[in-house]
Design a protein around this motif. Structure first.
Motif, PDB file in Angstrom:
ATOM      1  N   LYS A 302      -4.686  -2.025  -6.608  1.00 58.18           N
ATOM      2  CA  LYS A 302      -3.736  -0.853  -6.515  1.00 58.18           C
ATOM      3  C   LYS A 302      -4.522   0.003  -7.719  1.00 58.18           C
ATOM      4  O   LYS A 302      -4.262   1.331  -7.455  1.00 58.18           O
ATOM      5  N   LEU A 303      -4.992  -0.369  -8.843  1.00 57.75           N
ATOM      6  CA  LEU A 303      -5.511   0.373  -9.842  1.00 57.75           C
ATOM      7  C   LEU A 303      -6.888   1.163  -9.190  1.00 57.75           C
ATOM      8  O   LEU A 303      -7.167   2.216  -9.449  1.00 57.75           O
ATOM      9  N   ALA A 304      -7.623   0.293  -8.293  1.00 59.56           N
ATOM     10  CA  ALA A 304      -8.923   1.074  -7.601  1.00 59.56           C
ATOM     11  C   ALA A 304      -8.414   2.109  -6.716  1.00 59.56           C
ATOM     12  O   ALA A 304      -9.079   2.853  -6.735  1.00 59.56           O
ATOM     13  N   ALA A 305      -7.359   1.934  -6.028  1.00 64.13           N
ATOM     14  CA  ALA A 305      -6.909   2.834  -5.153  1.00 64.13           C
ATOM     15  C   ALA A 305      -6.496   4.109  -5.745  1.00 64.13           C
ATOM     16  O   ALA A 305      -6.860   5.454  -5.285  1.00 64.13           O
ATOM     17  N   VAL A 306      -5.835   4.200  -7.057  1.00 62.54           N
ATOM     18  CA  VAL A 306      -5.556   5.313  -7.574  1.00 62.54           C
ATOM     19  C   VAL A 306      -6.790   5.881  -8.438  1.00 62.54           C
ATOM     20  O   VAL A 306      -7.012   7.022  -8.205  1.00 62.54           O
ATOM     21  N   VAL A 307      -7.585   4.996  -8.887  1.00 62.20           N
ATOM     22  CA  VAL A 307      -8.980   5.788  -9.505  1.00 62.20           C
ATOM     23  C   VAL A 307      -9.556   6.465  -8.447  1.00 62.20           C
ATOM     24  O   VAL A 307     -10.257   7.425  -8.605  1.00 62.20           O
ATOM     25  N   ARG A 308      -9.795   5.965  -7.120  1.00 61.26           N
ATOM     26  CA  ARG A 308     -10.556   6.276  -6.081  1.00 61.26           C
ATOM     27  C   ARG A 308      -9.928   7.868  -5.634  1.00 61.26           C
ATOM     28  O   ARG A 308     -10.537   8.506  -4.699  1.00 61.26           O
ATOM     29  N   GLY A 309      -8.640   7.763  -5.823  1.00 60.11           N
ATOM     30  CA  GLY A 309      -7.845   9.015  -5.289  1.00 60.11           C
ATOM     31  C   GLY A 309      -7.348   8.770  -3.937  1.00 60.11           C
ATOM     32  O   GLY A 309      -6.774   9.699  -3.346  1.00 60.11           O
ATOM     33  N   SER A 310      -7.252   7.482  -3.357  1.00 65.11           N
ATOM     34  CA  SER A 310      -6.814   7.389  -1.971  1.00 65.11           C
ATOM     35  C   SER A 310      -5.294   7.011  -1.947  1.00 65.11           C
ATOM     36  O   SER A 310      -4.618   6.926  -0.862  1.00 65.11           O
ATOM     37  N   ALA A 311      -4.870   6.638  -3.137  1.00 69.39           N
ATOM     38  CA  ALA A 311      -3.279   6.457  -3.387  1.00 69.39           C
ATOM     39  C   ALA A 311      -2.681   7.187  -4.480  1.00 69.39           C
ATOM     40  O   ALA A 311      -3.468   7.506  -5.439  1.00 69.39           O
ATOM     41  N   PRO A 312      -1.496   7.598  -4.541  1.00 71.94           N
ATOM     42  CA  PRO A 312      -0.978   8.373  -5.663  1.00 71.94           C
ATOM     43  C   PRO A 312      -0.837   7.276  -6.863  1.00 71.94           C
ATOM     44  O   PRO A 312      -0.577   6.197  -6.798  1.00 71.94           O
ATOM     45  N   GLU A 313      -0.496   7.925  -8.088  1.00 67.63           N
ATOM     46  CA  GLU A 313      -0.492   7.041  -9.289  1.00 67.63           C
ATOM     47  C   GLU A 313       1.037   6.195  -9.122  1.00 67.63           C
ATOM     48  O   GLU A 313       0.856   5.252  -9.721  1.00 67.63           O
ATOM     49  N   GLU A 314       1.864   6.644  -8.405  1.00 67.90           N
ATOM     50  CA  GLU A 314       3.015   5.977  -8.386  1.00 67.90           C
ATOM     51  C   GLU A 314       2.872   4.355  -7.980  1.00 67.90           C
ATOM     52  O   GLU A 314       3.765   3.511  -8.081  1.00 67.90           O
ATOM     53  N   LEU A 315       1.827   4.162  -7.242  1.00 67.13           N
ATOM     54  CA  LEU A 315       1.429   2.918  -6.659  1.00 67.13           C
ATOM     55  C   LEU A 315       1.387   1.995  -7.788  1.00 67.13           C
ATOM     56  O   LEU A 315       1.759   0.814  -7.642  1.00 67.13           O
ATOM     57  N   LEU A 316       0.969   2.411  -8.924  1.00 69.40           N
ATOM     58  CA  LEU A 316       0.552   1.696 -10.199  1.00 69.40           C
ATOM     59  C   LEU A 316       1.959   0.977 -10.707  1.00 69.40           C
ATOM     60  O   LEU A 316       2.235  -0.088 -11.391  1.00 69.40           O
ATOM     61  N   ASP A 317       3.574   1.895 -10.461  1.00 69.56           N
ATOM     62  CA  ASP A 317       4.530   1.313 -11.026  1.00 69.56           C
ATOM     63  C   ASP A 317       5.073   0.228  -9.979  1.00 69.56           C
ATOM     64  O   ASP A 317       5.790  -0.783 -10.651  1.00 69.56           O
ATOM     65  N   THR A 318       4.362  -0.066  -8.939  1.00 74.50           N
ATOM     66  CA  THR A 318       4.839  -1.606  -8.346  1.00 74.50           C
ATOM     67  C   THR A 318       4.241  -2.670  -9.019  1.00 74.50           C
ATOM     68  O   THR A 318       4.675  -3.611  -8.452  1.00 74.50           O
TER      69      THR A 318
END
Length: 494
Positions: A302-318
């Motif tokens: 999840k953190l990797a996806a947010v850092v790479r910009g492929s997923a929004p930061e809200e994914l980290l809330d999960t």
């Protein structure tokens, strides 16, 4: 910035997280105040779910031969873990020192920057990133990153410096743990009560080392800055058992209590916590280190996806949404086990009742699933499929080119869409996520009729091995599931 992510703590949790981030191509710096591994082995072995997680990443061969078993316990009462639906068994005697050596080698091979002898002094979070003041062999310096994850143990500097709430109950007793050589003791199961306390004896592999645990009732916890002396341990052992072990050679000695605390949140802005930094408890059932490793595997992709910009930061809330409930159940079951194996005669009726209940497979399955980590189900959306939110079981597969398995497909720590009916339309709907999700067509091999996958046409599996969508049975369509867990499509919707 110095790195996309800074990980504080080079224990099993931090090293696993570093490796997961590197599998996704994210640069990471790991800092740890100790100049080298301690060689101590607080954690011992792996639960069934951790064995599955390591198998997903192809790590098990690095550990060599491990003593595995279906024998387990809940609060010292024997439980048959063979009722679980896993092709793997728990490993019982892998020292934490071995685990850390192997995980550090794995993370290092993947390119993680591991800096031992670097003590974290202060952390500051801002809208732009995180600043960490670190003191190393060459003096103090400031590191910057987009995110920082505290994996720095029960006395976490990160947690204290950034104001995370850590409610719970303080320790009410003190227990000794010692690994010793040169003594021949009869094995005693965890939870074996004696007049005045509890003792345990177990061999650690073939090296002639024996682990003992001893707890005298009524012994108040002490605020120690150093480990207890072996003389204290031997004296307590003789008082409870009448056996003199003072002549043994101590490998290492430690003391611990039954403090139980869980952070109120696993994430505050750009700061996240994992492992003992987020939860401490009585070490019952070997769950602490294993839960930390599974925290890291949940967070890493999840953190990797947010850092790479492929997923929004809200994914980290999960991450908090999924792992905080796991922490709550960890607190509950370790407290319950503590009552069972540390309580006195007043608890014996409860032990007797539970011993009777454990004879029923359904009760054993429930308790074993709780301790093993196999019961964990995340909220991935509504649906009727029995595997939604659970971990994907091992499934042998036959594709066009070769045989594979659902476990092997997770080696690269990417999402997997498993098409079990050669459905070109389904694959086409997922094509816009092929840079983040592997789309695989294969047929099940040797699927039993009672398998939860019977009648399943397709499964979307997250990088941590949990089922995010399945057909038939999910109440939202595949693109919605892909967008929720892997970010927007490469082709914007009109």
């Amino acid at each position: 910035m110095d790195a996309s992510v800074i990980v504080a703590g080079a224990g099993p949790t931090g090293l696993t997280l570093a490796a997961e981030l590197r599998l996704a191509g994210v640069d990471v710096i790991v800092v740890d105040r100790l100049s080298g591994r301690t060689g101590e082995s607080r954690g011992l072995g792996f639960t069934t779910r951790t064995m599955e997680v390591f198998d997903q990443r192809g790590l098990l061969p690095r550990f060599g031969d491990m003593g595995t078993s279906d024998a387990g316990h809940f609060g010292g009462l024997p439980v048959d873990f063979g009722v679980l639906d896993s092709v793997l068994q728990a490993a019982k005697t892998v020292p934490q020192s071995t685990t850390e050596t192997i995980l550090e080698g794995w993370a290092g091979d993947l390119g993680a920057d591991i800096r031992r002898g670097h003590e974290l002094l202060a952390v500051r979070d801002s809208a732009e990133g995180v600043e960490a003041d670190v003191r190393g062999p060459d003096g103090e310096r400031r590191l910057t990153a987009r995110y920082l994850v505290g994996c720095d143990g029960g006395r976490s500097t990160v947690r204290k410096a950034t104001g995370f709430g850590f409610p719970g109950t303080p320790a009410t007793l003190e227990m000794y743990l010692a690994d010793i050589k040169g003594v021949d003791l009869e094995p005693r199961l965890i939870g074996e009560t004696v007049d005045g306390g509890m003792v345990m004896v177990g061999p650690l592999g073939d090296g002639g080392i024996t682990r003992i645990i001893v707890c005298e009732r009524g012994t108040p916890p002490q605020r120690r800055t150093e480990p207890p002396s072996y003389d204290e341990v031997a004296a307590a052992w003789q008082r409870l058992t009448g056996i003199d072990i003072s002549h043994a050679e101590p490998v290492w000695v430690s003391a611990f209590g039954d403090a139980t605390r869980l952070v109120t949140e696993y994430r505050r802005g750009r700061i996240l916590l994992a492992g003992d930094a987020a939860h401490i408890h009585l070490p019952a059932g070997g769950q602490g280190m294993n839960t930390g490793i599974q925290d890291a595997v949940n967070l890493g992709w999840k953190l990797a996806a947010v850092v790479r910009g492929s997923a929004p930061e809200e994914l980290l809330d999960t991450y908090h949404g999924e792992r905080h409930p796991v922490g709550q159940r960890l607190m509950m079951n370790t407290k319950a086990q503590g009552l069972l194996f540390l309580g006195g005669d007043e608890v014996q009726p409860l032990r007797d009742v539970l011993r009777e209940l454990i004879r029923y497979d359904e009760v054993s399955r429930h308790l074993a699933g709780m301790v093993s980590g196999l019961e964990i189900r995340y909220d991935v959306g509504p649906g009727r499929h029995p595997l939604l939110g659970l971990r994907m079981p091992h499934l042998e597969l036959v594709g066009d080119q070769r045989k594979t398995s659902s476990t092997e497909l997770l080696r690269a720590a990417r999402g997997v869409l498993l098409d079990l009916e050669d459905n070109a339309v389904l694959r086409g709907r997922a094509a816009d996520w092929s840079d983040r999700v592997d789309i695989v067509t294969a047929l099940p091999h040797g699927l039993p009729d009672d398998s939860p996958l019977a009648g399943t046409s397709a499964v979307l599996v997250r990088p941590d091995g949990h089922v995010a969508w399945a057909a038939p049975g999910s109440h939202h369509d595949l693109p919605m599931a892909l967008e929720r867990w892997f970010g927007p499509s490469r082709t914007p919707r009109s």
